[in-house]
Design an enzyme around this catalytic site. Structure first.
Site, PDB file in Angstrom:
ATOM      1  N   SER A  40       0.889  -1.246  -0.009  1.00 38.11           N
ATOM      2  CA  SER A  40       0.107  -0.004   0.098  1.00 38.11           C
ATOM      3  C   SER A  40       0.649   1.123  -0.128  1.00 38.11           C
ATOM      4  O   SER A  40       1.848   1.379   0.705  1.00 38.11           O
ATOM      5  CB  SER A  40      -0.862  -0.176   1.122  1.00 38.11           C
ATOM      6  OG  SER A  40      -0.056  -0.089   2.457  1.00 38.11           O
ATOM      7  N   ASP A  53      -7.848  -0.977   5.484  1.00 38.48           N
ATOM      8  CA  ASP A  53      -8.693  -2.210   5.749  1.00 38.48           C
ATOM      9  C   ASP A  53      -9.664  -2.146   4.613  1.00 38.48           C
ATOM     10  O   ASP A  53     -10.459  -3.240   4.292  1.00 38.48           O
ATOM     11  CB  ASP A  53      -9.671  -1.866   6.920  1.00 38.48           C
ATOM     12  CG  ASP A  53      -8.744  -1.744   8.287  1.00 38.48           C
ATOM     13  OD1 ASP A  53      -7.702  -2.233   8.260  1.00 38.48           O
ATOM     14  OD2 ASP A  53      -9.216  -1.033   9.087  1.00 38.48           O
TER      15      ASP A  53
END
Length: 308
Positions: A220, A252
């Site tokens: 990420s 998430d």
């Protein structure tokens, strides 16, 4: 079906204030409460994506009962193991300049019998699941090899498992070769104990992790999206420029979208595009781990996917 594992469940409180000042009384403008812990954020987003999901982990006390009531309101199915200790509360303070300050309680101890009860429950849940996500920290009393144990249990039954954690939990967990991991740049450096100073080093580091037996290594990159490395391909997905409202829960949301995409059999390009669109849409809402479907659809075609 997708099962989400949250061993360190929490009540997440978001306080919106004008300015955070040390040593002064702060008046909260607005306050929201959501079922928290990274895995419950994942469950909420999966539910919004339209896939069947069951949330599991540990809960206890009045706080645990309150979390169950919130999940019922949101239409999320759950099957938790019980503890005698009270479930924790975590606080996120958001100021008018968009800064986020988080206060995360550690989580009360879990006993060995309570852990055994969870493992028995989890064994049955694996057989009913297509994909399982394992997210976040663990409460006191649980060894750092717990995620490696859970990953091994899932893989032994031929199911897909996504691991999203950090520190020793992640270091131990990757030894069991989960289907997917989603570290950031700093976490990759910690895993491999080497600096990453440029794009090529980032890609090579991801390839090293993939060569350990991890099918999808997703790194990420915040506002720069995500890098995905598989055995045969490397892709960089980047979202359009937006003005975020609340970035908490974006990672998430990305995990949730990847779990949904794996369940649906998406190609790697579609998987990455969908995950970034959902993750970016999460930043446009105040609620942690949530998004508006119309925002996601508008962002989807604006995500750029580059094969490297």
């Amino acid at each position: 079906m997708i099962t989400t594992v949250t061993l360190n469940v929490a009540i997440d409180k978001s306080y919106v204030i004008d300015e955070l000042k040390k040593g002064e009384v702060m008046r909260v403008c607005t306050c929201s409460k959501t079922p928290g812990g990274k895995g419950l954020n994942v469950a909420r987003v999966i539910n919004l994506c339209g896939e069947e999901v069951v949330a599991t982990g540990f809960i206890g006390g009045y706080s645990g009962a309150y979390i169950e009531s919130l999940l019922q309101e949101q239409g999320i199915t759950y099957d938790f193991a019980r503890t005698t200790s009270e479930t924790r509360t975590c606080i996120n303070v958001l100021d008018s300049e968009g800064n986020s300050t988080e206060f995360l309680e550690p989580g009360e101890p879990v006993t060995q019998p309570e852990l055994n009860d969870f493992l028995d429950k989890f064994t049955q849940m694996i057989t009913e699941s297509d994909v399982i996500t394992i997210s976040g920290s663990v409460p006191k009393g649980i060894n750092t090899d717990i995620y490696a144990r859970l990953v091994s249990m899932v893989k032994a039954k031929g199911k897909k498992v996504i691991l999203d954690s950090s520190g020793d939990l992640l270091k131990e967990g990757i030894k069991a070769c989960p289907t997917m991991i989603k570290p950031n740049r700093d976490e990759v450096q910690a895993l491999l104990n080497c600096p990453i100073d440029n794009w090529d080093e980032l890609i090579n580091s991801a390839k090293k992790l993939q060569n350990m037996g991890i099918e999808y290594v997703v790194i990420s990159l915040g506002a720069d999206g995500a890098l995905v490395v598989t055995k045969d391909a490397v892709y960089h997905g980047k979202p359009p420029r937006i003005q975020p409202v609340n970035t908490v829960g974006s990672g998430d949301s990305m995990v949730a979208a990847f779990a949904v995409g794996l369940t649906r059999g998406y190609s790697i390009e579609k998987l990455l595009r969908y995950a970034i669109a959902v993750s970016t849409a999460n930043t446009l809402t105040m609620t942690t781990g949530s998004f508006k479907v119309e925002d996601m659809k508008e962002l989807y075609d604006q995500v750029s996917i580059i094969s490297l």
